[in-house]
Motif scaffolding. Structure first.
Motif, mmCIF file in Angstrom:
data_model
loop_
_atom_site.group_PDB
_atom_site.id
_atom_site.type_symbol
_atom_site.label_atom_id
_atom_site.label_comp_id
_atom_site.label_asym_id
_atom_site.label_seq_id
_atom_site.Cartn_x
_atom_site.Cartn_y
_atom_site.Cartn_z
ATOM 1 N N TYR A 1 5.652 26.676 -25.644
ATOM 2 C CA TYR A 1 6.094 27.942 -26.196
ATOM 3 C C TYR A 1 5.328 28.214 -27.483
ATOM 4 O O TYR A 1 4.901 27.282 -28.171
ATOM 5 N N PRO A 2 5.171 29.482 -27.861
ATOM 6 C CA PRO A 2 4.439 29.781 -29.096
ATOM 7 C C PRO A 2 5.188 29.368 -30.358
ATOM 8 O O PRO A 2 4.607 29.292 -31.433
ATOM 9 N N TYR A 3 6.483 29.093 -30.214
ATOM 10 C CA TYR A 3 7.290 28.598 -31.332
ATOM 11 C C TYR A 3 8.448 27.808 -30.728
ATOM 12 O O TYR A 3 8.727 27.880 -29.529
ATOM 13 N N ASN A 4 9.120 27.018 -31.556
ATOM 14 C CA ASN A 4 10.195 26.167 -31.058
ATOM 15 C C ASN A 4 11.333 26.994 -30.454
ATOM 16 O O ASN A 4 11.630 28.100 -30.922
ATOM 17 N N ILE A 5 11.944 26.423 -29.436
ATOM 18 C CA ILE A 5 13.167 27.008 -28.905
ATOM 19 C C ILE A 5 14.327 26.488 -29.742
ATOM 20 O O ILE A 5 14.329 25.318 -30.153
ATOM 21 N N PRO B 1 16.223 26.653 -10.043
ATOM 22 C CA PRO B 1 17.629 26.501 -10.416
ATOM 23 C C PRO B 1 17.979 27.454 -11.555
ATOM 24 O O PRO B 1 17.106 27.969 -12.257
ATOM 25 N N VAL B 2 19.265 27.663 -11.767
ATOM 26 C CA VAL B 2 19.733 28.540 -12.834
ATOM 27 C C VAL B 2 19.552 27.858 -14.185
ATOM 28 O O VAL B 2 19.867 26.677 -14.361
ATOM 29 N N ASP B 3 19.047 28.612 -15.160
ATOM 30 C CA ASP B 3 18.804 28.089 -16.507
ATOM 31 C C ASP B 3 20.068 28.148 -17.349
ATOM 32 O O ASP B 3 20.888 29.064 -17.224
ATOM 33 N N VAL B 4 20.181 27.172 -18.257
ATOM 34 C CA VAL B 4 21.284 27.110 -19.213
ATOM 35 C C VAL B 4 20.716 27.056 -20.625
ATOM 36 O O VAL B 4 19.750 26.333 -20.891
ATOM 37 N N ILE B 5 21.318 27.814 -21.523
ATOM 38 C CA ILE B 5 21.008 27.751 -22.947
ATOM 39 C C ILE B 5 22.260 27.224 -23.636
ATOM 40 O O ILE B 5 23.289 27.910 -23.695
ATOM 41 N N PHE C 1 29.556 31.794 -33.633
ATOM 42 C CA PHE C 1 28.103 31.676 -33.699
ATOM 43 C C PHE C 1 27.525 33.089 -33.827
ATOM 44 O O PHE C 1 26.821 33.561 -32.939
ATOM 45 N N PRO C 2 27.863 33.795 -34.914
ATOM 46 C CA PRO C 2 27.491 35.217 -35.011
ATOM 47 C C PRO C 2 25.978 35.429 -34.884
ATOM 48 O O PRO C 2 25.180 34.697 -35.461
ATOM 49 N N GLY C 3 25.629 36.429 -34.089
ATOM 50 C CA GLY C 3 24.230 36.790 -33.897
ATOM 51 C C GLY C 3 23.495 35.954 -32.873
ATOM 52 O O GLY C 3 22.334 36.261 -32.549
ATOM 53 N N THR C 4 24.139 34.929 -32.317
ATOM 54 C CA THR C 4 23.434 34.004 -31.416
ATOM 55 C C THR C 4 23.045 34.677 -30.106
ATOM 56 O O THR C 4 21.927 34.473 -29.609
ATOM 57 N N LEU C 5 23.924 35.457 -29.505
ATOM 58 C CA LEU C 5 23.589 36.094 -28.226
ATOM 59 C C LEU C 5 22.411 37.049 -28.383
ATOM 60 O O LEU C 5 21.520 37.098 -27.530
ATOM 61 N N THR C 6 22.392 37.790 -29.482
ATOM 62 C CA THR C 6 21.261 38.679 -29.741
ATOM 63 C C THR C 6 19.987 37.875 -29.984
ATOM 64 O O THR C 6 18.911 38.230 -29.480
ATOM 65 N N ALA C 7 20.100 36.778 -30.724
ATOM 66 C CA ALA C 7 18.927 35.938 -31.000
ATOM 67 C C ALA C 7 18.363 35.338 -29.711
ATOM 68 O O ALA C 7 17.134 35.262 -29.536
ATOM 69 N N ILE C 8 19.241 34.916 -28.807
ATOM 70 C CA ILE C 8 18.780 34.356 -27.528
ATOM 71 C C ILE C 8 18.049 35.431 -26.717
ATOM 72 O O ILE C 8 16.945 35.193 -26.208
ATOM 73 N N ASN D 1 16.579 38.122 -27.756
ATOM 74 C CA ASN D 1 15.318 38.497 -28.397
ATOM 75 C C ASN D 1 14.264 37.404 -28.256
ATOM 76 O O ASN D 1 13.078 37.697 -28.071
ATOM 77 N N TRP D 2 14.682 36.142 -28.321
ATOM 78 C CA TRP D 2 13.729 35.033 -28.171
ATOM 79 C C TRP D 2 13.095 35.075 -26.783
ATOM 80 O O TRP D 2 11.867 35.007 -26.651
ATOM 81 N N PHE D 3 13.925 35.207 -25.765
ATOM 82 C CA PHE D 3 13.397 35.213 -24.399
ATOM 83 C C PHE D 3 12.718 36.536 -24.062
ATOM 84 O O PHE D 3 11.832 36.568 -23.199
ATOM 85 N N ARG D 4 13.082 37.585 -24.729
ATOM 86 C CA ARG D 4 12.387 38.859 -24.538
ATOM 87 C C ARG D 4 10.950 38.773 -25.041
ATOM 88 O O ARG D 4 10.020 39.273 -24.404
ATOM 89 N N ASP D 5 10.743 38.096 -26.177
ATOM 90 C CA ASP D 5 9.483 38.207 -26.909
ATOM 91 C C ASP D 5 8.546 37.008 -26.791
ATOM 92 O O ASP D 5 7.406 37.097 -27.245
ATOM 93 N N TYR D 6 8.977 35.888 -26.187
ATOM 94 C CA TYR D 6 8.173 34.670 -26.330
ATOM 95 C C TYR D 6 6.806 34.743 -25.654
ATOM 96 O O TYR D 6 5.895 33.978 -25.995
ATOM 97 N N LYS D 7 6.616 35.667 -24.726
ATOM 98 C CA LYS D 7 5.315 35.781 -24.065
ATOM 99 C C LYS D 7 4.360 36.743 -24.778
ATOM 100 O O LYS D 7 3.169 36.776 -24.462
#
Length: 303
Positions: free
Chosen positions: A145-149, A179-183, A239-246, A248-254
């Protein structure tokens, strides 16, 4: 434990397959294979949906910690590196096919492929015997990945996103053949090959180059705050903001590699825990069909 599957039948919650005259079995949770007709496609706001499936237990006779160990072969961050799963008799088993999915009471096994705060793109090799964990490659080079997950990442065993199934709730996108991914959003950093007990909290319908790639957001039962989280609304509280952060991370990592951003279905919003459980049931049913060879396996390993 099962070591392979060819033609088979589903009986008493076990998938039994005959291979060369020898019977092998995969654990299949019968609670997953019930009528899903109540979940008909329609337009909706996923955050507002309240699914009311028939009350049932995800019954399983499997232990939380299946009797296996992990064995590394090769050197990390090389093309030859593999993490195999070994049963008590010393035989290789599949983390995808042989680790049970459901532990009952809404708790599931989660196989860690990528520990949080790392960037090597590790994944189960679905086309290799016993489906070990390896580092993904592209054009013969190891992928990062271009940055850490920022979360522990991995898979739900005994699930499969069928590439022949067009999901009408998610723009008709076809499954990604994995298979289905888990975060997993807990505080602790897991290890490659570790199996954690998790409870799902939400689902994100990522569409990657036209393929549906579900992301189940979950919490490890070992996390100190696990008892406080029971649905996606609790994630926002604790975990405020975590769902949005997830998202956005998967939206932008490529994007750093010059590719377009990934898209998301379901109105670009996370769906509820009930919806996540629906995804798990449906993809477990697809996996059972795959193992029985009711659908073509293609290059996938069923060993």
């Amino acid at each position: 434990m099962a070591t392979a599957a060819a033609a088979g039948i589903l009986t008493s919650g076990r998938l039994t397959a005959s291979i060369g005259g020898v019977l092998h079995a995969h654990s299949v949770n019968p609670a997953f294979h019930s009528n899903l007709a109540a979940f008909s496609p329609k337009s909706f706001s996923p955050a507002a949906i309240s699914f009311r499936p028939r009350r049932r237990q995800f019954a399983s006779t499997a232990l939380y910690k299946p009797d296996f160990s992990v064995k590394e072969e090769g050197t990390k961050e090389t093309l030859d590196y593999r993490v195999f799963f070994i049963d008590s008799s010393g035989k290789k088993v599949s983390p995808w096919h042989d680790i049970p999915l459901s532990l009952g009471d809404g708790v599931f096994n989660f196989v860690v492929e990528i520990p949080k705060n790392s960037s090597a793109k590790m994944e189960v090799a679905t086309d290799e015997p016993f489906t070990p964990i390896k580092q993904d490659t592209k054009k013969g080079k190891l992928r990062y990945y271009p940055y850490n997950i920022n979360w522990n990442y991995g898979l739900l065993p005994q699930t499969w996103e069928d590439p022949s199934y067009a999901n009408l709730e998610v723009d008709g996108a076809l499954g990604d053949n994995d298979p289905v991914d888990v975060i997993e959003i807990g505080d602790a950093r897991a290890k490659i090959g570790e199996v954690l007990k998790i409870k799902p909290l939400a689902a994100l319908a990522m569409i990657d180059e036209g393929e549906l790639d579900w992301k189940i957001v979950a919490i490890s039962l070992n996390d100190p705050r696990a008892s406080l989280l029971n649905d996606m609304n609790d994630v926002e509280i604790h975990f405020p903001g975590t769902l949005t952060a997830i998202r956005n991370w998967f939206r932008d990592y490529k994007i750093p590699d010059g590719k377009p951003a990934n898209q998301f279905g379901l109105g670009n919003k996370p769906a509820s825990k009930d919806y996540a459980l629906k995804v798990i049931r449906e993809t477990n049913e697809s996996w059972a069909k795959l193992i029985k060879r009711s659908v073509p396996a293609g290059q996938l390993s069923l060993a």
